[in-house]
Design a protein around this motif. Sequence first.
Motif, PDB file in Angstrom:
ATOM      1  N   ALA A  31      31.494  48.162  37.911  1.00 13.15           N
ATOM      2  CA  ALA A  31      31.307  48.561  39.304  1.00 13.15           C
ATOM      3  C   ALA A  31      31.363  47.355  40.229  1.00 13.15           C
ATOM      4  CB  ALA A  31      29.975  49.293  39.459  1.00 13.15           C
ATOM      5  N   VAL A  32      30.605  46.328  39.876  1.00 13.68           N
ATOM      6  CA  VAL A  32      30.567  45.122  40.698  1.00 13.68           C
ATOM      7  C   VAL A  32      31.941  44.463  40.748  1.00 13.68           C
ATOM      8  CG1 VAL A  32      29.428  42.918  40.962  1.00 13.68           C
ATOM      9  CG2 VAL A  32      28.193  44.793  39.979  1.00 13.68           C
ATOM     10  N   THR A  76      34.874  45.846  40.269  1.00 13.46           N
ATOM     11  CA  THR A  76      35.836  46.639  41.022  1.00 13.46           C
ATOM     12  C   THR A  76      35.695  46.356  42.515  1.00 13.46           C
ATOM     13  OG1 THR A  76      35.724  48.368  39.368  1.00 13.46           O
ATOM     14  CG2 THR A  76      36.623  48.980  41.487  1.00 13.46           C
ATOM     15  N   SER A  77      34.458  46.281  42.951  1.00 16.05           N
ATOM     16  CA  SER A  77      34.229  46.000  44.361  1.00 16.05           C
ATOM     17  C   SER A  77      34.730  44.590  44.717  1.00 16.05           C
ATOM     18  CB  SER A  77      32.754  46.227  44.661  1.00 16.05           C
ATOM     19  OG  SER A  77      32.232  45.273  45.479  1.00 16.05           O
ATOM     20  N   LYS A  90      37.192  43.095  43.171  1.00 14.73           N
ATOM     21  CA  LYS A  90      38.654  43.139  43.070  1.00 14.73           C
ATOM     22  C   LYS A  90      39.268  43.480  44.428  1.00 14.73           C
ATOM     23  CE  LYS A  90      42.401  45.313  40.485  1.00 14.73           C
ATOM     24  NZ  LYS A  90      42.776  46.534  39.761  1.00 14.73           N
ATOM     25  N   GLY A  91      38.585  44.359  45.177  1.00  9.03           N
ATOM     26  CA  GLY A  91      39.064  44.740  46.493  1.00  9.03           C
ATOM     27  C   GLY A  91      39.129  43.575  47.470  1.00  9.03           C
TER      28      GLY A  91
END
Lengths: 391, 307
Positions: free
Chosen positions: A222-223, A225-226, A228-229
Motif C-alpha cells: 500500500a505504502v 503503491t502510493s 510509486k505515484g
Amino acid sequence: MSPKRSALTLALLLTATLAACGKSAAPTGTAATGELLVKIGSVAPLTGPQAHLGKDNENGARLAIEDANAKSISIAGQKVHFELVSEDDQADPKTATIVAQKLMDDKVNGVIGHLNSGTSIPASRIYHDLGIPQISPSATAIAYTAQNFNTAFRVMANDGQQGKALGDFAASNLSAKKIAVIDDRTAYGQGLADEFIKAAKAGGATIVAQEYTSDKAVDFTAVLTSIKGKQPDLVFFGGMDPQGVPLVKQLKALGLNAKFMMGDGGFTPKLIELAGAAAEGVYASLPGVPLAQAPAGKDFTQRYEARFKQPIQQYAPYCYDAVNVMIAAMQRADSADPAKYLPELAKTNHDGVTAKIAFDAKGDLTGGAVTLYQVQQGKWQPVLTMGGAAK
Amino acid sequence: MEILLQQILNGLVQGSVYALVALGYTMVYGILGLINFAHGEVLMVGAMVALSVMLKLIAAGLAAPLVLLFGLLVAILVCMALGYSIERVAYRPLRNAPRLAPLITAIGISIVLQNLAMIFWGREYRAFPALLPNGTHTLGGAVINDTQLIIIFVSLLVMAGLLLLVHRTRLGRAMRAVAENPAAAQLMGVDTNRVISVTFMLGSALAAVAGLMVSANYGIVHYYMGFILGLKAFTAAVLGGIGNLRGAMLGGVLLGLIESLGAGYIGGLTGGFLGSNYQDVFAFFVLIAVLVLRPSGLLGERVAERA
C-alpha cells in the motif's frame, strides 16, 4: 485426568519450562577461591523479529569474554573470571527496562547493550541511576547520548553522522532529485530518516513522499503503491532488515524504478540471502571502515566463524570491541568497581576491530567514519567511506 | 486511477490472506465459543514444516509441482495432528471451566509453539523457495502476479468448500448441532468430542494452506510470523461477525482493503496531518465503529446462542 494424559501435559509443561529458562539454566561460573568474579551484562533481542541480530551481538560479546578469560587478567592482584550475563529485551522498550533492572539486581559490573536505540534509551536511565557504565554497540539515535548521562557510551557513529553521510551520498553522488522516505517509527528508524532528509534537502533533493510502517510489518504494497505515484528516483528506508527484505522485493514487484537505500539496519548478509535478485543494487551504510580493510577485521571474522559456525550478521564486532573497551578500562583503573573504572572508560583510546575508539564528552565516538556499500553480484561491496575525522 | 486500482488489488490479496486465516478462528469459535489464539502459530508451524519438507525434496531433485504438493500435504497432516493435540491437551480438560481459562491456555500454547519453533528452526529469517508461478500481469496499469492470483483463488475455493461442508454434509449438520447445543446434540447421538476434534483439525489444515500461501507470497518465514497475522485475522473475523463463515471472508477482504486504501490515501486526504503510520489506527477505528453499530459484526453472530 488419566495417567496417559497427565504424562503428556507434564511433558509439554517441561518443554515449555525448558524453553523459557534455557539461558538461565546455563552453569553460572562461580569464581573459584581467590578469583574475582566480574559480571558483564549483554542485552539484545534474542527472541522476536530481530532475534538473529541479537544472537549475533551476544556472540560478539561472548567471544570477547572468552578471550579475556583465556588471557588470565589480574585486577588488584586477583585473577579475574569474567562472566557474560545475557538478557533478552525483545527489542521492546518496556521489556528493556525490566531486564535492565534485573541486571542491576544481579550486580553486574557493566552492561553491553542494548542493540536498538529504542531500548537503549529507556534502559540507560536505570544504569545511570546506579552508576553502572553502559556501552551500546549499535544504538545510533542521537537522543541516547544527548541525555548527558556520564554512564552512556557507544562504539558506533550516531545517526547524525550516519544520516548525513547517507543523505549527502544520495543527493550528491547518486544525484537523486526526487526522494521518498519510509521509516519504521522506532527511535532508530525515525531518527535516521530525519537526519537523512535534512542532508538530502541540503544537497538539493526534494522529498516527494514520507511514509511510515512498523518494525513488525511484512506487507508494504500500500505504502509503495502510493510512493510509486510520486515517481521518486530513490527510496530510503529507515529500519532493520526484517522489513527491508520484503520492502525491496515488493518495490521491485510493483515495477517501481528507483534506487533503494538503507542505513546500517540493512547491511546484513541476510538481506542478500532473502531478497535474492531484488537485493541487487541496494545501498546501505555501516559506521566504521569495512571490516575486511581493517587490520584486525579479517582475523576477527575467521575466529567468529570458527567459534559460532555462522557468518557475522552485523554488530558482533562492535560488541566485541565494546567488551574489550570495558575490560581495558577496568585494567587501567585496577578495579572492577563501576565508580572507579568509569572515569577510565571515558578516557578510552583503544584500537578496536571496527575503529579506533575514543569517546567525546557525551560518550559518542569521536570521528566516526561511515562506509557506504552496494550489493553487486550478490555481495556487499564498499563504495565509499565518508568522514572519519569530521565532528 | 491506476494507483487506485493497484491499491484495491493490494487490498484484495492481503484481505484474502486475512480471510483464509480468519476462517480458522471463526470455525472454532462457531463450535466452541472459544478464541483459539494459537491459530497463528499453527499457521507458522505449517509454513516451517512445508519449508523443511520442500528443501529436502528440492535437494532430492524432485520437480517443482511435486515438491509443492508434498510440502503442502505434509504441512497439512502435521498441522492437523497439532490442532488435534492442542485441543486434547489445552482445551478439552477445560471444556467446562470458566471462559477465561481456555483463553489463557490458548495464549500459553501460542508461546510454547513459538519457542519450540525457535529452538527447532532457529531464530533466523529463512528464505522460502519460490515454487509457485510468479509471472506478472498488468491490469490497467496495476501489477499482480500469479502467486497473488492463486491466493485470491484458493481462499475463495476454501470458503466455498467450507460452506458446502457445513451446510450439505452429515458432519456439517453435526457441527451445527454442537454449535447450537452441545448437550442436546450429544443426547441425539452426536459424538461431540469427535466433532470438535474434526473442527480443530479442519481449522489447522486451513492454517497450513494459509501458511504456505503467505510464505510463498513474501518469500520469507520466521517463527514469529504467525503472531501479527493471527491478530489481524482475528480482527477480520470479529469485523465480519465471529462464528460466521461468510463473515470471516467478508471481514478479511474488507480489512485488507481498509488497510491498503487507508495507508495509501490517508496522508493525501488529511493534507499530511495523518500519515500512513495511522493505517492500523484507521483499521481499528472502522472495527470499533462497526462494533458500536452492530455489536455482533457485519454479518451477525453464530447461528444460535449457546444454551
